[in-house]
Structures are given as structure tokens and as C-alpha cells.
Scaffold this motif. Structure first.
Motif, PDB file in Angstrom:
ATOM      1  N   MET A   1      50.468 149.373  30.927  1.00  0.00           N
ATOM      2  CA  MET A   1      51.724 150.067  30.618  1.00  0.00           C
ATOM      3  C   MET A   1      51.787 150.390  29.128  1.00  0.00           C
ATOM      4  SD  MET A   1      54.680 148.094  32.806  1.00  0.00           S
ATOM      5  CE  MET A   1      56.065 149.133  32.377  1.00  0.00           C
ATOM      6  N   ALA A   5      57.004 152.463  27.676  1.00  0.00           N
ATOM      7  CA  ALA A   5      57.414 152.148  29.045  1.00  0.00           C
ATOM      8  C   ALA A   5      57.906 150.705  29.132  1.00  0.00           C
ATOM      9  CB  ALA A   5      56.256 152.379  30.014  1.00  0.00           C
ATOM     10  N   MET A   8      61.351 150.486  27.560  1.00  0.00           N
ATOM     11  CA  MET A   8      62.404 151.064  28.419  1.00  0.00           C
ATOM     12  C   MET A   8      62.680 150.174  29.632  1.00  0.00           C
ATOM     13  SD  MET A   8      63.566 153.488  26.750  1.00  0.00           S
ATOM     14  CE  MET A   8      64.850 153.920  27.910  1.00  0.00           C
TER      15      MET A   8
ATOM     16  N   GLY B  42      61.917 156.502  31.980  1.00  0.00           N
ATOM     17  CA  GLY B  42      62.779 155.597  31.217  1.00  0.00           C
ATOM     18  C   GLY B  42      63.958 156.316  30.583  1.00  0.00           C
ATOM     19  N   ALA B  43      63.777 157.584  30.217  1.00  0.00           N
ATOM     20  CA  ALA B  43      64.867 158.347  29.593  1.00  0.00           C
ATOM     21  C   ALA B  43      66.015 158.597  30.574  1.00  0.00           C
ATOM     22  CB  ALA B  43      64.338 159.682  29.079  1.00  0.00           C
ATOM     23  N   LEU B  45      67.521 156.540  32.163  1.00  0.00           N
ATOM     24  CA  LEU B  45      68.506 155.469  32.003  1.00  0.00           C
ATOM     25  C   LEU B  45      69.765 155.972  31.281  1.00  0.00           C
ATOM     26  CD1 LEU B  45      68.741 152.392  32.522  1.00  0.00           C
ATOM     27  CD2 LEU B  45      67.919 152.046  30.191  1.00  0.00           C
ATOM     28  N   TYR B  48      71.911 158.105  33.595  1.00  0.00           N
ATOM     29  CA  TYR B  48      72.270 157.235  34.719  1.00  0.00           C
ATOM     30  C   TYR B  48      73.394 156.277  34.331  1.00  0.00           C
ATOM     31  CZ  TYR B  48      71.615 153.651  38.349  1.00  0.00           C
ATOM     32  OH  TYR B  48      71.808 152.751  39.368  1.00  0.00           O
ATOM     33  N   LEU B  49      73.249 155.627  33.154  1.00  0.00           N
ATOM     34  CA  LEU B  49      74.292 154.681  32.729  1.00  0.00           C
ATOM     35  C   LEU B  49      75.587 155.409  32.376  1.00  0.00           C
ATOM     36  CD1 LEU B  49      72.388 152.021  30.593  1.00  0.00           C
ATOM     37  CD2 LEU B  49      73.510 151.696  32.788  1.00  0.00           C
ATOM     38  N   LEU B 206      54.377 151.393  37.303  1.00  0.00           N
ATOM     39  CA  LEU B 206      55.539 151.070  36.460  1.00  0.00           C
ATOM     40  C   LEU B 206      55.526 151.909  35.186  1.00  0.00           C
ATOM     41  CD1 LEU B 206      55.826 147.187  36.861  1.00  0.00           C
ATOM     42  CD2 LEU B 206      56.995 149.004  38.106  1.00  0.00           C
ATOM     43  N   ASP B 207      54.338 152.184  34.695  1.00  0.00           N
ATOM     44  CA  ASP B 207      54.215 153.036  33.512  1.00  0.00           C
ATOM     45  C   ASP B 207      54.785 154.431  33.806  1.00  0.00           C
ATOM     46  OD1 ASP B 207      53.175 153.307  30.795  1.00  0.00           O
ATOM     47  OD2 ASP B 207      51.871 154.829  31.689  1.00  0.00           O
ATOM     48  N   PHE B 210      58.706 154.112  34.049  1.00  0.00           N
ATOM     49  CA  PHE B 210      59.502 153.782  32.862  1.00  0.00           C
ATOM     50  C   PHE B 210      59.120 154.558  31.598  1.00  0.00           C
ATOM     51  CE2 PHE B 210      60.380 149.969  35.468  1.00  0.00           C
ATOM     52  CZ  PHE B 210      61.762 149.997  35.401  1.00  0.00           C
ATOM     53  N   SER B 211      57.968 155.243  31.579  1.00  0.00           N
ATOM     54  CA  SER B 211      57.632 156.024  30.375  1.00  0.00           C
ATOM     55  C   SER B 211      58.694 157.092  30.149  1.00  0.00           C
ATOM     56  CB  SER B 211      56.272 156.711  30.542  1.00  0.00           C
ATOM     57  OG  SER B 211      55.256 155.770  30.417  1.00  0.00           O
ATOM     58  N   PRO B 212      59.333 157.073  28.978  1.00  0.00           N
ATOM     59  CA  PRO B 212      60.439 158.018  28.795  1.00  0.00           C
ATOM     60  C   PRO B 212      59.971 159.428  28.430  1.00  0.00           C
ATOM     61  CG  PRO B 212      60.249 156.569  26.889  1.00  0.00           C
ATOM     62  CD  PRO B 212      59.184 156.133  27.851  1.00  0.00           C
ATOM     63  N   TRP B 214      61.838 162.166  26.856  1.00  0.00           N
ATOM     64  CA  TRP B 214      63.166 162.397  26.271  1.00  0.00           C
ATOM     65  C   TRP B 214      63.626 163.843  26.408  1.00  0.00           C
ATOM     66  CZ3 TRP B 214      65.838 158.245  25.929  1.00  0.00           C
ATOM     67  CH2 TRP B 214      65.207 157.030  25.670  1.00  0.00           C
ATOM     68  N   ILE B 270      67.232 149.200  40.368  1.00  0.00           N
ATOM     69  CA  ILE B 270      66.150 148.928  39.411  1.00  0.00           C
ATOM     70  C   ILE B 270      65.040 148.126  40.105  1.00  0.00           C
ATOM     71  CG2 ILE B 270      65.554 147.639  37.300  1.00  0.00           C
ATOM     72  CD1 ILE B 270      67.029 150.155  36.618  1.00  0.00           C
ATOM     73  N   ILE B 274      61.122 149.231  40.743  1.00  0.00           N
ATOM     74  CA  ILE B 274      59.945 148.441  40.374  1.00  0.00           C
ATOM     75  C   ILE B 274      59.051 148.237  41.601  1.00  0.00           C
ATOM     76  CG2 ILE B 274      59.192 146.150  39.582  1.00  0.00           C
ATOM     77  CD1 ILE B 274      61.743 146.121  37.798  1.00  0.00           C
TER      78      ILE B 274
END
Lengths: 44, 510
Positions: A1, A5, A8, B42-43, B45, B48-49, B206-207, B210-212, B214, B270, B274
Motif C-alpha cells: 500500500m 493510501a 487515508m 480515499g478522497a 471520504l 462522504y463525511l 486496499l491501495d 484508499f489511494s486518494p 483529489w 468502511i 476493506i
């Protein structure tokens, strides 16, 4: 990873799971306080 | 019903588990991971929030207040707020009827796939197995021609269990079932996630999740999809939370409860993200293919991609049991809540007891479900009904409710006072602003965006005649039903009896 990542993922888990834990704690404290207030005033 | 004591949850924890059980459903497992991946990883988030705090939780609080203050299912809650708005409540009841009818079918598929996992009966071609062998999908969309017995009997079983739980009542049925379902779901899914993240290739999945990226947060489509995910996954907009909150005692901390339910729903999303992307990473690495080629959502993810992965995994049968078992449990706790809206509305309206209501109303939904969906055309009917009732049922009803409550009736200050009386967190200025301005703007934009797509091209390229009968007729029929029902007279006592019933319940401490 990749580092970004991992960062985040940690932020997401901390904010959302942390938010859940904090809101549960807050709710439980409020309920206990409300129960104590009721007992001390003798209200039913 | 007006003179009967309204049922109540035995504990606040029981209510919260039921509310979480309703919110956590199939969409959390098979929709969120892909929406997040497509929306900037990841971006995602960030939108979403923001969507959670400016639409999800405010709407959840509104529904809790409506149910708790007016103590009724959506029709009677709206009627007690303002007589002309009861049509909104019946509209939501009709929406629940439709959703329950097709939602049960997906649970029935998951029941069969839990069994198929043991011998991995889908063989080398999971897609062919799903479409031809199992569902026996017709070549063209259309109305019912013949039944598929392999779906009929698990569907009957799903309905027997669901109606059995509902027949036991709010406390002995719904509450007890959720006290088993939610810990069971958490346990099943945690084991699944632990297994998924220890698979080879999991980290690459997972990468990807979650990799953002932007640049995605400057894309308006990503914001619409974040609000859509929050809106559809929280079980808001179709009256479930109004109904569940009507069984809560007055003086319950509604804002705190909404925060717990909202965060719990997102926490599960979440976890699902995962679990799903770690598994997809394994699929990509073992198959030597790029992750964007295996990433998908919905039926394709659950009933095609996952079976393929299970076949290529050591101890895949156990993984299959965990995954499809989770789908069944998550789906059942949501289905129960959807059917309960219709049952509660009929009970409130007619005064009949729970058992006859479950048999008549639940039986009618089950009958519609069994007659229409376990058929060769069932997948097309389900897809069309789902699309149109989501866009022009749930989302449109949600939009109308916030506009009517905020701007037409101007009830938000009164409702805010109701919540603040018993809540640790006071709602403050943000609540009316989010409900009165942000939510209507976002839902209005979503509606406009969706209508433009509808006009530009037929949904899934289905024939227009099919979309008119299986999609538009269903969505418009729900509105018409709501309006007609609102013109039928109520007993005067029913409409006025919004007071707290005599408290026969043990004191609730948690």
C-alpha cells in the motif's frame, strides 16, 4: 500500500469508528445523568 | 388502534440495534465499496463525511422526531403534523410495499448461494450459472411467463421467517431478532474481513480503495454519488425510521441515537469496503489482471465476482458461507423494517391487531413478491422497479418531505425543540440550514440529473413499453396510492390520539 493510501485508511477508520465510539459514550453518559437526575428529584 | 396501548421497545439499545439493522443492508456491502473506489478512493471520504453531516444525520434526526413526536406510522404521523400531508405517509407506505417485494428475492438468492458455496456449484462459469442455470433469465425483458422453482422455495422461506418475526411484535419479534442479527452480522463480517486482508494481493486492493484521487472532489458527479450513497444506505426517506421511532418513549435522546445509528452504518460500510477490496485485490493478483477490470458492484459483485474468487481461494467454501451468510442477515434485518412500515400503517389505519395485520398485509406483499419475481423475467422486473422506486420514490419523497416540513409548514423550530428537550447535543443552527437548504438543493439536483439521463436514453436500454409498465407505472402508482388513501376518512379519535400511552414498560436504562 502507498503511504497516502495508508494515511487515508487510518483517517477514515479513526474518524468513522472513532465517531461511533464517541457517540456511544456520549449517549450512555447522558442516559446515566438523566437517570441520576430522575432519582434525585424523586420523579417517577 | 387509537385506544390500544402502542407497543414500545424494551430498551433503547434494542431500538438502536433495530435502527442499525435496518440501515445496514445489501447496499453497505455491495454498493459502498465501489462507489468509494469510483469516487476518488480515499478522497471520497471528504464528500462522504460532509454528506453524512449535512444530509444523512439531519434527515435521520427529522424522521426520529416525526415518529417520536406524533407517535405513529408515516400516514398518521404526517396527518397529526398537518392533515393534508398524510398523502406523503401513504406514498412512503406504497414505496415500502414495492421495495419489500423485490428486496426479499435478493435475500432468497443469497440463501441459495450460501448453500452453493459449500460445493461451489457455480463451477468455472459463475455468470453463466447465475443467469442461465439458477435464475434462468429470459432473453428479453417482459412480464411474467414462467416460474423458477429454485428461487420460489427459498423466497417462501424468507417470507415465512420475516412474517413470523413480525407476528411476534415489536419487542418480542423485531427487537429480539435484531439482538441476534446484529452481533451475528458483526461476527460473520469480522471473520470475513480478517480472512480477506490476509489473502495474497489484499494490500493492492486496499491501495486501490484508499489511494486518494483529489481531483475527484472537484467533480460534481462524485458529490451527487456521495449524497446518494448516504441517502440510500441510511434507510431514510421511506418512513422506516418514523415507524421505529414511534415505538420509543418520549424523552429519548433522539439526536444522540441518530449519531450512533449514522456512525454505525458508516462504520459497517468502511468494514465492507476493506473486506470487498481486499478480496478483489486477491482476485486481481491471482488472475494477473488489473484491479479496475475486476472492480464492480451490485449483483455482479456478489453473485458473479465473489463466487469466482471463492473458487480460487483456499477454504473458499467457508469464505462463501461467511459472505453470503452476511448478505442474508444484513438483508433480513432491513426487510423486517421495510415490511413493518406497511403493517404499522394498516394497523394504525384500521385498528386491527398485529397478527391479522401481518397475515393480511405481510401476506399481500409476500404474494406479490412470489408471483412476480422468482420468474424468468424477475431480474428485469426487479431492476426496473428498484431503479424507479429509488429515484422517483425514496429520493423524491425525501425531497418533498423536507420542502414541506421546512418551507411550507415551517415546522423545523417546533421539531427542533422536541429533540433538544431530551438530547445531550442540541441541534443548533446547522440542523434547519442543512434540512431547509442543503438537503433540498442536493436532492433536487439528484432528481434533475436522473431525469436528464432518463430522457437521454432508456434505462439499461430496456424497451420503452417495459419501462413504462415496470418502472414509471410503479413509481407513479405509489404517488397515486398515497393521494387516494389520504382522501379516505379516519376515525376522529385516531387522528387526535398522539399522547403518550400509559407507561407499562420497565424503565429503560440503555
Amino acid at each position: 500500500m502507498s503511504t497516502s493510501a495508508i494515511i487515508m485508511m487510518i483517517i477514515a477508520i479513526t474518524l468513522i469508528w472513532g465517531g461511533l465510539a464517541a457517540s456511544i459514550v456520549l449517549l450512555r453518559r447522558h442516559i446515566q445523568r438523566a437517570a441520576q437526575d430522575t432519582d434525585s428529584t424523586g420523579a417517577p | 388502534m387509537a385506544n390500544q396501548v402502542r407497543e414500545q421497545w424494551a430498551t433503547r439499545a434494542g431500538f438502536l440495534l433495530a435502527a442499525i439493522g435496518s440501515a445496514v443492508g445489501l447496499g453497505n456491502i455491495w454498493r459502498f465499496p465501489y462507489v468509494a473506489y469510483e469516487g476518488g478512493g480515499g478522497a471520497f471520504l471528504v464528500p462522504y463525511l460532509i454528506a453524512l453531516f449535512t444530509a444523512g444525520i439531519p434527515l435521520l434526526v427529522l424522521e426520529y422526531i416525526l415518529g417520536n413526536r406524533y407517535r405513529g406510522s408515516p400516514p398518521i404521523a404526517f396527518l397529526r403534523m398537518s392533515r393534508p400531508t398524510q398523502a406523503l405517509g401513504w406514498w412512503q407506505v406504497a414505496i415500502c410495499f414495492v421495495i419489500a417485494a423485490y428486496y426479499a428475492v435478493v435475500i432468497a438468492w443469497a440463501v441459495r448461494f450460501t448453500g452453493f458455496s459449500i460445493g461451489q456449484q457455480w463451477g468455472d462459469d459463475p455468470e453463466g450459472f447465475l443467469m442461465q442455470d439458477f435464475l434462468q433469465v429470459a432473453a428479453e425483458p417482459g412480464m411474467v411467463s414462467s416460474y423458477v422453482s429454485g428461487v420460489v422455495w427459498p423466497l417462501i422461506a424468507v417470507w415465512v421467517v420475516t412474517l413470523g418475526i413480525l407476528a411476534l411484535g415489536v419487542r418480542r419479534g423485531i427487537e429480539r431478532a435484531n439482538k441476534i442479527f446484529i452481533p451475528l452480522l458483526a461476527a460473520l463480517f469480522l471473520v470475513l474481513v480478517v480472512r480477506a486482508v490476509t489473502l495474497p494481493g489484499a494490500m493492492s486492493g486496499l491501495d486501490a480503495l484508499f489511494s486518494p484521487d483529489w481531483s475527484a472532489i472537484t467533480d460534481s458527479a462524485v458529490w451527487v454519488s456521495a449524497y446518494g450513497q448516504i441517502f440510500f444506505s441510511l434507510s431514510i426517506g421511506f418512513g422506516i425510521m418514523i415507524t421505529y421511532a414511534s415505538y420509543l418513549r418520549r424523552g429519548t435522546d433522539l439526536t444522540g441515537s441518530a449519531l450512533v445509528a449514522g456512525f454505525a452504518n458508516s462504520s459497517f460500510e468502511i468494514l465492507a469496503g476493506i473486506g470487498v477490496f481486499a478480496t478483489l485485490g486477491f482476485m486481481a493478483v491471482t488472475g494477473g489482471i488489473a484491479l479496475d477490470e475486476v472492480a464492480t458492484d451490485g449483483i455482479g459483485l456478489a453473485f458473479v465476482a465473489f463466487p469466482e474468487i471463492i473458487s480460487n481461494m483456499p477454504a473458499g467454501s467457508l469464505f462463501g458461507l461467511l459472505f453470503f451468510g452476511s448478505l442474508v442477515v444484513a438483508g433480513m434485518s432491513s426487510l423486517i423494517s421495510i415490511v413493518q412500515v406497511v403493517i404499522a400503517a394498516v394497523q394504525d389505519r384500521t385498528g386491527i391487531g398485529r397478527i391479522p395485520a401481518v397475515l393480511c398485509v405481510g401476506g399481500a406483499i409476500a404474494l406479490a413478491s412470489i408471483l412476480l419475481f422468482p420468474t424468468e423475467e424477475g431480474l428485469y422486473l426487479l431492476d426496473a422497479a428498484d431503479h424507479f422506486i429509488n429515484q422517483y420514490g425514496i429520493a423524491l419523497a425525501g425531497l418533498v418531505v423536507v420542502v414541506v416540513v421546512s418551507w411550507v409548514l415551517r415546522k423545523l423550530p417546533e421539531l427542533q425543540t422536541h429533540a433538544d428537550e431530551a438530547s445531550a447535543i442540541r441541534l443548533g443552527w446547522w440542523w434547519p440550514v442543512t434540512l431547509g437548504v442543503i438537503t433540498p438543493l442536493v436532492l433536487g439536483w439528484m432528481m434533475w440529473d436522473s431525469l436528464r439521463s432518463e430522457i437521454a436514453e432508456n434505462y439499461e436500454d430496456y424497451p420503452t413499453s417495459f419501462l413504462l409498465s415496470a418502472g414509471w407505472a410503479v413509481a407513479i402508482g405509489a404517488v397515486v396510492f398515497g393521494v387516494i388513501m389520504s382522501f379516505l376518512p379516519w376515525k376522529r379519535a385516531t387522528t387526535e390520539s398522539a399522547e403518550e400511552p400509559a407507561d407499562e414498560t420497565p424503565k429503560v436504562s440503555r
